[in-house]
Motif scaffolding. Structure first.
Motif, PDB file in Angstrom:
ATOM      1  N   GLY A 170       0.936  -1.175   0.035  1.00 41.15           N
ATOM      2  CA  GLY A 170       0.082   0.077   0.130  1.00 41.15           C
ATOM      3  C   GLY A 170       0.956   1.179  -0.016  1.00 41.15           C
ATOM      4  O   GLY A 170       0.365   2.327   0.625  1.00 41.15           O
ATOM      5  N   PHE A 171       2.118   1.180  -0.621  1.00 36.58           N
ATOM      6  CA  PHE A 171       2.927   2.370  -0.559  1.00 36.58           C
ATOM      7  C   PHE A 171       2.531   3.520  -0.932  1.00 36.58           C
ATOM      8  O   PHE A 171       2.737   4.828  -0.433  1.00 36.58           O
ATOM      9  CB  PHE A 171       4.412   1.998  -0.947  1.00 36.58           C
ATOM     10  CG  PHE A 171       4.308   1.938  -2.504  1.00 36.58           C
ATOM     11  CD1 PHE A 171       4.746   2.938  -3.266  1.00 36.58           C
ATOM     12  CD2 PHE A 171       3.973   0.731  -3.154  1.00 36.58           C
ATOM     13  CE1 PHE A 171       4.793   2.834  -4.655  1.00 36.58           C
ATOM     14  CE2 PHE A 171       3.848   0.524  -4.602  1.00 36.58           C
ATOM     15  CZ  PHE A 171       4.241   1.602  -5.278  1.00 36.58           C
ATOM     16  N   ALA A 172       1.815   3.840  -2.081  1.00 36.68           N
ATOM     17  CA  ALA A 172       1.401   4.780  -2.790  1.00 36.68           C
ATOM     18  C   ALA A 172       0.193   5.479  -1.674  1.00 36.68           C
ATOM     19  O   ALA A 172       0.240   6.638  -1.617  1.00 36.68           O
ATOM     20  CB  ALA A 172       0.617   4.558  -3.981  1.00 36.68           C
ATOM     21  N   ARG A 173      -0.550   4.800  -1.157  1.00 40.37           N
ATOM     22  CA  ARG A 173      -1.638   5.171  -0.183  1.00 40.37           C
ATOM     23  C   ARG A 173      -0.862   5.859   0.913  1.00 40.37           C
ATOM     24  O   ARG A 173      -1.424   6.828   1.199  1.00 40.37           O
ATOM     25  CB  ARG A 173      -2.574   4.045   0.198  1.00 40.37           C
ATOM     26  CG  ARG A 173      -3.719   4.296   0.928  1.00 40.37           C
ATOM     27  CD  ARG A 173      -4.827   3.484   0.894  1.00 40.37           C
ATOM     28  NE  ARG A 173      -4.380   1.968   1.045  1.00 40.37           N
ATOM     29  CZ  ARG A 173      -3.876   1.324   2.119  1.00 40.37           C
ATOM     30  NH1 ARG A 173      -4.225   1.910   3.440  1.00 40.37           N
ATOM     31  NH2 ARG A 173      -3.411   0.109   2.040  1.00 40.37           N
ATOM     32  N   HIS A 174       0.157   5.083   1.469  1.00 38.04           N
ATOM     33  CA  HIS A 174       0.476   5.635   2.735  1.00 38.04           C
ATOM     34  C   HIS A 174       1.712   7.079   2.545  1.00 38.04           C
ATOM     35  O   HIS A 174       1.383   7.824   3.072  1.00 38.04           O
ATOM     36  CB  HIS A 174       1.672   4.602   3.327  1.00 38.04           C
ATOM     37  CG  HIS A 174       1.212   3.223   3.675  1.00 38.04           C
ATOM     38  ND1 HIS A 174      -0.121   2.953   4.510  1.00 38.04           N
ATOM     39  CD2 HIS A 174       1.576   2.066   3.339  1.00 38.04           C
ATOM     40  CE1 HIS A 174      -0.438   1.985   4.283  1.00 38.04           C
ATOM     41  NE2 HIS A 174       0.673   1.062   3.954  1.00 38.04           N
ATOM     42  N   LEU A 453      15.741   5.398   2.492  1.00 43.23           N
ATOM     43  CA  LEU A 453      17.022   4.920   2.248  1.00 43.23           C
ATOM     44  C   LEU A 453      17.650   4.261   3.307  1.00 43.23           C
ATOM     45  O   LEU A 453      18.358   3.471   3.115  1.00 43.23           O
ATOM     46  CB  LEU A 453      17.903   6.077   1.242  1.00 43.23           C
ATOM     47  CG  LEU A 453      17.544   6.260  -0.023  1.00 43.23           C
ATOM     48  CD1 LEU A 453      18.120   7.713  -0.491  1.00 43.23           C
ATOM     49  CD2 LEU A 453      17.949   5.254  -1.063  1.00 43.23           C
ATOM     50  N   ALA A 454      17.676   4.918   4.487  1.00 43.22           N
ATOM     51  CA  ALA A 454      18.435   4.322   5.598  1.00 43.22           C
ATOM     52  C   ALA A 454      17.573   2.958   6.242  1.00 43.22           C
ATOM     53  O   ALA A 454      18.381   2.332   6.669  1.00 43.22           O
ATOM     54  CB  ALA A 454      18.174   5.390   6.760  1.00 43.22           C
ATOM     55  N   THR A 455      16.504   2.955   5.821  1.00 45.54           N
ATOM     56  CA  THR A 455      15.603   1.577   6.298  1.00 45.54           C
ATOM     57  C   THR A 455      15.437   0.717   5.375  1.00 45.54           C
ATOM     58  O   THR A 455      15.399  -0.693   5.526  1.00 45.54           O
ATOM     59  CB  THR A 455      14.395   1.919   7.124  1.00 45.54           C
ATOM     60  OG1 THR A 455      13.951   2.817   6.306  1.00 45.54           O
ATOM     61  CG2 THR A 455      14.706   2.941   8.546  1.00 45.54           C
ATOM     62  N   PHE A 456      14.992   0.671   4.111  1.00 46.73           N
ATOM     63  CA  PHE A 456      14.467  -0.153   3.237  1.00 46.73           C
ATOM     64  C   PHE A 456      15.251  -0.325   1.932  1.00 46.73           C
ATOM     65  O   PHE A 456      15.839   0.414   1.622  1.00 46.73           O
ATOM     66  CB  PHE A 456      13.112   0.479   2.778  1.00 46.73           C
ATOM     67  CG  PHE A 456      11.992   0.435   3.967  1.00 46.73           C
ATOM     68  CD1 PHE A 456      11.519  -1.174   4.346  1.00 46.73           C
ATOM     69  CD2 PHE A 456      11.449   1.452   4.239  1.00 46.73           C
ATOM     70  CE1 PHE A 456      10.366  -1.079   5.441  1.00 46.73           C
ATOM     71  CE2 PHE A 456      10.594   1.383   5.561  1.00 46.73           C
ATOM     72  CZ  PHE A 456      10.194   0.352   5.759  1.00 46.73           C
ATOM     73  N   ASP A 457      14.960  -1.576   1.483  1.00 52.79           N
ATOM     74  CA  ASP A 457      15.680  -1.902   0.069  1.00 52.79           C
ATOM     75  C   ASP A 457      14.545  -1.888  -0.818  1.00 52.79           C
ATOM     76  O   ASP A 457      13.553  -2.523  -0.569  1.00 52.79           O
ATOM     77  CB  ASP A 457      16.347  -3.321   0.122  1.00 52.79           C
ATOM     78  CG  ASP A 457      16.993  -3.544  -1.128  1.00 52.79           C
ATOM     79  OD1 ASP A 457      17.506  -2.977  -1.598  1.00 52.79           O
ATOM     80  OD2 ASP A 457      16.564  -4.662  -1.552  1.00 52.79           O
ATOM     81  N   ILE A 458      14.402  -1.046  -1.977  1.00 50.34           N
ATOM     82  CA  ILE A 458      13.428  -0.975  -2.934  1.00 50.34           C
ATOM     83  C   ILE A 458      13.691  -1.640  -4.139  1.00 50.34           C
ATOM     84  O   ILE A 458      14.953  -1.509  -4.632  1.00 50.34           O
ATOM     85  CB  ILE A 458      12.924   0.466  -2.976  1.00 50.34           C
ATOM     86  CG1 ILE A 458      12.739   0.570  -1.618  1.00 50.34           C
ATOM     87  CG2 ILE A 458      11.797   0.571  -4.037  1.00 50.34           C
ATOM     88  CD1 ILE A 458      12.326   2.205  -1.519  1.00 50.34           C
ATOM     89  N   SER A 489       8.766  -3.815  -4.473  1.00 54.26           N
ATOM     90  CA  SER A 489       8.909  -4.425  -3.300  1.00 54.26           C
ATOM     91  C   SER A 489       9.610  -3.646  -2.450  1.00 54.26           C
ATOM     92  O   SER A 489      10.673  -3.148  -2.827  1.00 54.26           O
ATOM     93  CB  SER A 489       9.676  -5.930  -3.604  1.00 54.26           C
ATOM     94  OG  SER A 489      10.581  -6.216  -2.409  1.00 54.26           O
ATOM     95  N   ILE A 490       8.942  -3.449  -1.181  1.00 56.15           N
ATOM     96  CA  ILE A 490       9.810  -2.398  -0.039  1.00 56.15           C
ATOM     97  C   ILE A 490       9.951  -3.450   1.241  1.00 56.15           C
ATOM     98  O   ILE A 490       8.999  -3.817   1.880  1.00 56.15           O
ATOM     99  CB  ILE A 490       8.821  -1.341   0.056  1.00 56.15           C
ATOM    100  CG1 ILE A 490       8.674  -0.666  -0.891  1.00 56.15           C
ATOM    101  CG2 ILE A 490       9.390  -0.491   1.284  1.00 56.15           C
ATOM    102  CD1 ILE A 490       7.929   0.767  -0.814  1.00 56.15           C
TER     103      ILE A 490
END
Ligand code: HEM
Length: 511
Positions: A170-174, A453-458, A489-490
Motif C-alpha cells: 500500500g506504499f502509494a496510499r501511505h 533509504l536508511a531503512t528499506f531496500d526497494i 517490493s519494499i
C-alpha cells in the motif's frame, strides 16, 4: 424553440470568432509574433496540438521554428486566441524575473469561476488581494520559517516508515497520507484520521473535479467564456451541473478545516499551525483568511515527487547503494536521519533534485498572463496573452543536463562531492508567482527519501513464478504529471534496519 436558441448561440459564436480573429491578426500585423507552428486559418494550431505530453512537442517545435534562442513559440488556438510557450531558461528568467511585474498575472479562466476554484491563490489575478494571500503564505512557509515545521515532518515520516513495514504493497496510499497529514498539521494543526478522513476525502474529490476544466468542453468554455451562459438543458452543457457539485465541495474544503481551527482555539485544544497563528495575528478578520485555505492542493504535487522517487530507486539499485553508504557514514545505523544531518548528506539531496528534474511534476507549470503589450527579442507579445513556461523543456535541455532522460543525481554534485548551485528552481516556477510551498515541499521530500533509504531496500516486485515484474515509466497527462500505479517490493534492508523500524513502529500505535 430550442432550434432557434441553437441558431442564436451558433451565430454569436461565429461573431465572437470573427471579432477575436480580427483583433489578434490586426494587432500582430505590425510586429512579428513568435512563430506559430502548423497554423491554419481560423482554427489555428488546434489540429496539431498533441493530446499526450504536449510539452515534448512544444520543445521540438521551438527547435524547428527558431534558428537561434530564445525559442519562444506561439500557439494559435481556435478563434484566434494566442498563447505563448517559453522553452528556454534564459528567456523565462528575462521575462518572469527581469520583467516580473508584466508577467505576474494569471489568465482568467471561466471554468475556475464556475467550479468555485477561483478562490485559490494560484488562480487569483495579480492584485492587492493576491498580495495579501501571498504574504500570509510567505510568512509561514519561507526558508527561515521552514524549520518550525520540521518536528511535524519527522513525526509523520516515522509513521510512514511503520506503515511501509506493515503494509508495503500500500506504499502509494501511505505516501499520499503522509503528504496530506504533514500539510494539514502544518496548515491547521489537524491530525488526520487513520482511514477515511473526511477533510482529506473532500479535498481529494474537489481536486478530481478540477479536471472538469481540462476536458474538451472545459477548454471550450475557457476559450469562449460566453458558453457558460448556455442553459443547463443544452446538449453538452452537463458541465454546468458538474461545476455546481464542484462549488459545494470546494466551499466545504475551504470552510471545514478553518472552522475546526476556530473551534479548537475556543476550546483551548488547538495545535500551533499556520491558520492559528494567522487568526491570532489578524484577530480573525471578517471573511476569514484566504492564505491558509488553499494549502491542501500542494499535497498532490508532493505525492507525485514521492512516487517518482520510489520509481527511481526501483530502477537504480546503484543509487540506493551509494546513498546508503553516505547515510551509514554520516548518521550511523541506530537512528533515522534528521534535518541536522542534511549538510552531511549531499548525495541524498542530489537525488531529491534529480527527482524534480527527471520527471517534472508540473511540466508546463501554471500559465501566467501579461498585463501590457511587450516586445521581446524582436517579437511582439500582446497584452493579456497566456504565457506558458515549458519547465520540462528547460529541465531536459541537453546543454544544461547531458543525457537528460537518464536519472543521474551526480549532475548536481561538483567534482569534490559538494552540491552545485542548481536547486532546480524551474520545477517550482519563476518570478513573482513561483511556488510559495517550495521549502516545505523540498523538506518533506528530503526527509522521506533519507528515511526510506536508511531503512528499506526497494526493488522490482516478483510474480508467482519468481520473475521480476517490469516497471514502466508511465505518467498521467494531467497538469500535475503523476506516475501511473506500479508495483514494487519494499523490505527492510537488513536485520539491523528491521530492528530500528520495529523500535520506531512500537512508538506509533495507529495504522
Ligand atoms: C513537489 C512539490 C511542488 C511542486 C513541484 C510545486 C510547483 C509549483 C509550480 C510550478 C507553481 C506555479 C509557479 C508559477 O506560476 O510560476 C506552484 C504554485 C504554487 N504552489 Fe507549489 N509546488 C509544490 C508543492 C507545494 C506545496 C507543498 C504548497 C503549499 C504548502 C504549494 C503551494 C503553491 C501555491 C499557493 C502556488 C501559487 C502561487 C501563486 O500563484 O502566487 N506548492 N507550485
Amino acid at each position: 424553440m430550442p432550434a432557434v436558441d441553437v441558431v442564436n448561440v451558433l451565430f454569436c459564436l461565429g461573431l465572437l470568432t470573427a471579432v477575436s480573429y480580427l483583433v489578434n491578426t490586426t494587432r500582430s500585423r505590425k510586429l512579428p509574433l513568435p512563430p506559430i507552428p502548423n497554423r491554419l486559418p481560423i482554427i489555428g494550431s488546434v489540429l496539431s496540438i498533441p493530446k499526450h505530453t504536449a510539452w515534448k512537442t512544444y520543445a521540438e517545435w521551438s527547435r524547428r521554428e527558431n534558428s537561434t534562442p530564445p525559442f519562444l513559440i506561439a500557439l494559435a488556438s481556435s478563434f484566434g486566441k494566442l498563447s505563448i510557450v517559453v522553452n528556454t531558461k534564459k528567456a523565462a528568467k528575462e521575462l518572469y524575473e527581469g520583467r516580473s511585474s508584466v508577467y505576474a498575472d494569471r489568465p482568467h479562466l471561466a471554468m475556475n469561476t464556475l467550479t468555485g476554484w477561483d478562490f485559490a491563490t494560484a488562480f487569483t489575478p495579480y492584485s492587492d488581494e493576491w498580495r495579501a494571500q501571498r504574504k500570509i503564505f510567505h510568512q509561514s512557509l519561507n526558508a527561515r520559517a521552514a524549520p518550525v515545521h520540521q518536528q511535524v515532518q519527522l513525526e509523520k515520516v516515522e509513521f510512514l516508515i511503520k506503515c511501509l513495514y506493515e503494509d508495503p504493497l500500500g506504499f502509494a496510499r501511505h505516501m499520499r497520507r503522509y503528504a496530506a497529514s504533514v500539510t494539514l498539521l502544518i496548515a491547521y494543526g489537524y491530525d488526520i484520521k487513520p482511514n477515511d478522513d473526511h477533510f482529506v476525502e473532500v479535498a481529494e474529490n474537489a481536486m478530481k473535479m478540477i479536471s472538469t476544466t481540462l476536458t474538451p468542453v472545459g477548454i471550450a468554455v475557457n476559450t469562449i467564456p460566453a458558453l457558460r451562459h448556455l442553459p443547463d438543458w443544452f446538449p453538452g452543457a452537463s458541465f454546468k451541473t458538474r461545476a455546481k457539485e464542484c462549488v459545494a465541495l470546494v466551499t466545504e474544503m475551504q470552510n471545514a478545516p478553518f472552522a475546526y481551527v476556530k473551534r479548537s482555539m475556543a476550546e483551548g485544544t488547538a495545535r500551533p499551525s499556520v491558520a492559528s497563528s494567522q487568526i491570532e495575528l489578524n484577530d480573525a478578520r471578517a471573511g476569514g483568511i484566504q492564505g491558509e485555505k488553499d494549502i491542501k492542493p500542494g499535497a498532490d504535487t508532493t505525492v507525485s515527487a514521492f512516487l517518482t522517487g520510489v520509481l527511481a530507486l526501483v530502477l537504480h539499485p546503484d543509487v540506493q547503494q551509494r546513498a546508503r553508504a553516505e547515510l551509514d557514514h554520516a548518521v550511523g545505523r541506530g537512528r533515522l536521519p534528521t534535518f541536522e544531518d542534511r549538510p552531511l548528506l549531499p548525495y541524498v539531496t542530489a537525488i531529491c533534485r534529480e527527482i524534480l528534474r527527471w520527471q517534472v511534476v508540473f511540466p508546463m507549470s501554471f500559465a501566467h498572463s501579461s498585463t501590457e503589450d511587450d516586445l521581446y527579442a524582436g517579437m511582439f507579445i500582446p497584452k493579456g496573452t497566456p504565457i506558458i513556461l515549458n519547465a520540462w523543456a528547460m529541465l531536459h535541455n541537453p546543454e544544461d543536463y547531458p543525457d537528460p532522460e537518464s536519472f543521474k543525481p551526480d549532475r548536481f554534485l561538483t567534482p569534490d562531492g559538494t552540491l552545485n548551485k542548481d536547486e532546480v528552481q524551474v520545477a517550482f516556477g519563476l518570478g513573482r508567482r513561483n511556488c510559495v510551498g517550495m521549502h516545505m515541499a523540498n523538506a518533506t521530500l528530503w526527509i522521506m527519501m533519507a528515511s526510506l533509504l536508511a531503512t528499506f531496500d526497494i526493488s522490482k516486485a516478483k510474480d508467482e513464478h519468481g520473475n521480476e515484474i517490469p516497471v514502466d515509466l508511465a505518467y498521467t497527462d494531467t497538469l500535475v504529471s503523476t506516475p501511473l500505479p506500479f508495483r514494487c517490493s519494499i523490505r527492510p534492508r537488513d536485520r539491523e534496519a528491521e530492528e530500528l523500524i520495529q523500535q520506531i513502529a512500537s512508538g506509533h500505535t495507529q495504522i
